[in-house]
Motif scaffolding. Structure first.
Motif, mmCIF file in Angstrom:
data_model
loop_
_atom_site.group_PDB
_atom_site.id
_atom_site.type_symbol
_atom_site.label_atom_id
_atom_site.label_comp_id
_atom_site.label_asym_id
_atom_site.label_seq_id
_atom_site.Cartn_x
_atom_site.Cartn_y
_atom_site.Cartn_z
ATOM 1 N N GLN A 132 0.842 -1.201 0.000
ATOM 2 C CA GLN A 132 0.000 0.000 0.000
ATOM 3 C C GLN A 132 0.879 1.254 0.000
ATOM 4 N N TRP A 162 2.361 1.591 -3.477
ATOM 5 C CA TRP A 162 1.337 2.101 -4.399
ATOM 6 C C TRP A 162 1.183 3.617 -4.226
ATOM 7 N N ARG A 163 1.127 4.072 -2.987
ATOM 8 C CA ARG A 163 0.990 5.507 -2.717
ATOM 9 C C ARG A 163 2.187 6.270 -3.286
#
Length: 430
Positions: A256, A259-260
Motif C-alpha cells: 500500500q 502504491w501511494r
C-alpha cells in the motif's frame, strides 16, 4: 424522433427476458460456456432471426448478427460486448452493449435503411474471467489468438476444461487451438463497445456518458500462497514463529505504501488483494497459521507501471521470507495488455453526445474489456460508458433507461456515420 431512432421497446424487452432467464435468486448468473450464457446467446439469435439479420457463429461460438450492407466486401462496422456474467452479478454488465447494438439495428431495419457496408453486432463469449483464469477468451479466439494452454484451463466451479465446455455446446476446440480466425483486422472498419461504467465516476460527476481513452492491462497472481509453519498459539514465542498471516499482512501494508509512492510519482494503477484466506480444515483458533492463500490483481494502462509494481511485490516478498521464515509460492500468472482507444472515434462519440445534449467526459477504463483485444489487433476501437449506480459485478447494478437510451442513440449515430449513413433516415447513395 427521426425514423432511425433505436428500438428501445425491444431493448427493454430483451433486458427483461435476460433477467428472467438468468436470475439465480440473489443476482444474475450467466455462466461462461454453460446454460446461463447459452440462453442469452439463444435469445439474441432468435431476436436477430425475427429481424431478418444474418446469423453466424465461429468455432468458439461467438455470435455475429449482421445487417448486410450495399458493399459486402467493404470492411464491416462492428459493435457488441459479452453476454456472460460473474456469479450473482448484475443484468447489464456486458449485455447492455449487445442489447444496444440490437436496438440500433432494429431501428434501421424497421426504417428500411440499408447501410453502405455490413454492420455486425457481436455477442462475445467468455469475457468474465471469474469462470476460467484466462482473459478475453471469446475475442482472442475470434482472432485466432487462444492457445492450447488456455483451452486446458478448468472452470472454477465444475473443474472441467474450457475445451470440454466448448465442445459440449457444439463448438470446435480443435479449430480454436489451430488458430483458425473468424475475424481479420483488415476486414473491420471499427469496433465500438457500449458498456456500463463499473465505478462511481459518472454518477459522482453528474455526467451521463464516458468516452474511454484507454483500457488498463493487468498482471495477476490468482493462486498465491504464503507457506510458514503451524505451531501452538500459546507455546510458540514470537521469535520462533513462521507466521504466514503476519507475513502476508506485512506484504499488503508495505505494498500500500509502494502504491501511494508510485501514484505520487505520476503512475496510474490499482492494486487489489481480492481473496485472503487460511485453510478451513487446518487453521484453528489455537494455532499459529502455517499457510494462507491470496490473490493479487495489478492494473494499469502503462506496462512500465505494471512491471514496476510487480517488482515491488517480488522484492518485498523476498525480504519478508528472510524476516519471517516463510516462503511465497506465487503459482501461475495471468494478465492482459493495455489498449489505447482510437482518437477519431472518441471525437465522434463526444460530438454525437453533444448533439443530443448528453453530458460526456473522457475517462480511462480500469476494468478490462473485449475492446482491448480489437484495439491491440490494430482495429480502430472505441468504448462508450453509460453511468450506472452501485458499480457492477453485483446484483444492484442500476441502469436508468433514460441514460441507456441516450447512450444507444450516440452509439447508433457513430455506427451510422461509419457505415455510410450521413444522417438519421438518409442513407448515402452507393
Amino acid at each position: 424522433m427521426t425514423m432511425m431512432e433505436p428500438d428501445m421497446a425491444l431493448a427493454e424487452s430483451l433486458f427483461a427476458q435476460l433477467r428472467a432467464d438468468s436470475f439465480d435468486g440473489v443476482g444474475i448468473t450467466r455462466d461462461t460456456y454453460g446454460p446461463g450464457e447459452q440462453a442469452a446467446h439463444d435469445l439474441l439469435a432468435q431476436t436477430a432471426r425475427d429481424l431478418g439479420l444474418e446469423i453466424r457463429r465461429d468455432a468458439a461460438l461467438n455470435l455475429y448478427l449482421t445487417l448486410p450492407g450495399q458493399d459486402r466486401q467493404a470492411p464491416a462496422v462492428m459493435t457488441g460486448s459479452h453476454l456472460d456474467s460473474v456469479p450473482r452479478g448484475g443484468n447489464y454488465d456486458g449485455a447492455a452493449g449487445v442489447v444496444a447494438g440490437m436496438a440500433v439495428l432494429a431501428g434501421w431495419v424497421r426504417a428500411g435503411v440499408r447501410p453502405a457496408r455490413d454492420v455486425t453486432v457481436m455477442g462475445v463469449r467468455a469475457e468474465e474471467s471469474a469462470w476460467f483464469p484466462v482473459s478475453y477468451v471469446g475475442s482472442k479466439a475470434a482472432f485466432g489468438l487462444l492457445d492450447a494452454a488456455a483451452l486446458a484451463a478448468r472452470r472454477a466451479d465444475t473443474q472441467r476444461a474450457l475445451s470440454d465446455h466448448l465442445a459440449t455446446l457444439g463448438g470446435n476446440p480443435q479449430a480454436v487451438a489451430r488458430g483458425e480466425a473468424a475475424l481479420r483486422p483488415e476486414a473491420l472498419d471499427c469496433f465500438v463497445e457500449l458498456h456500463i461504467e463499473q465505478g462511481p465516476v459518472l454518477i459522482g460527476e453528474g455526467d451521463t456518458l464516458g468516452v474511454v481513452t484507454g483500457i488498463c492491462g493487468s498482471h495477476r497472481y490468482r493462486q498465491a500462497q504464503v507457506l510458514g509453519r503451524y505451531a501452538h498459539s500459546g507455546a510458540a514465542p514470537r521469535g520462533h514463529r513462521s507466521d504466514a498471516v503476519v507475513a502476508l499482512a506485512t506484504l499488503i501494508a508495505r505494498l500500500q505504501d509502494a502504491w501511494r509512492d508510485m501514484e505520487a510519482a505520476g503512475h496510474e494503477l490499482t492494486l487489489t488483494f481480492g481473496q485472503v484466506y487460511t485453510d478451513a480444515q487446518q487453521a484453528d483458533f489455537s494455532k499459529v497459521p502455517g499457510q494462507v492463500s491470496f490473490c493479487v490483481d495489478i492494473r494499469s494502462r502503462d506496462t512500465n507501471s505494471l512491471r514496476q509494481m510487480d517488482a515491488h511485490v517480488q522484492g518485498i516478498a523476498a525480504e519478508l521470507e528472510a524476516a519471517h521464515g516463510v516462503r511465497f509460492d506465487w503459482g501461475a500468472t495471468s494478465g492482459s495488455q493495455p489498449a489505447i482507444m482510437d482518437e477519431r472515434l472518441q471525437a465522434a462519440l463526444h460530438a454525437a453526445a453533444d448533439a443530443i445534449g448528453a453530458p460526456s467526459r473522457s475517462m480511462p477504463s480500469g476494468a478490462g474489456h473485449d475492446a482491448a483485444t480489437f484495439s491491440n489487433q490494430g482495429v480502430p476501437t472505441a468504448m462508450l460508458f453509460v453511468r450506472n449506480a452501485h458499480g457492477s459485478h453485483n446484483p444492484d447494478e442500476a441502469l436508468d433507461m433514460r441514460d441507456f437510451t441516450a447512450a444507444t442513440r450516440v452509439l447508433g449515430q457513430v455506427l451510422g456515420l461509419r457505415a455510410g449513413i450521413a444522417r438519421a433516415g438518409a442513407p448515402i447513395a452507393s
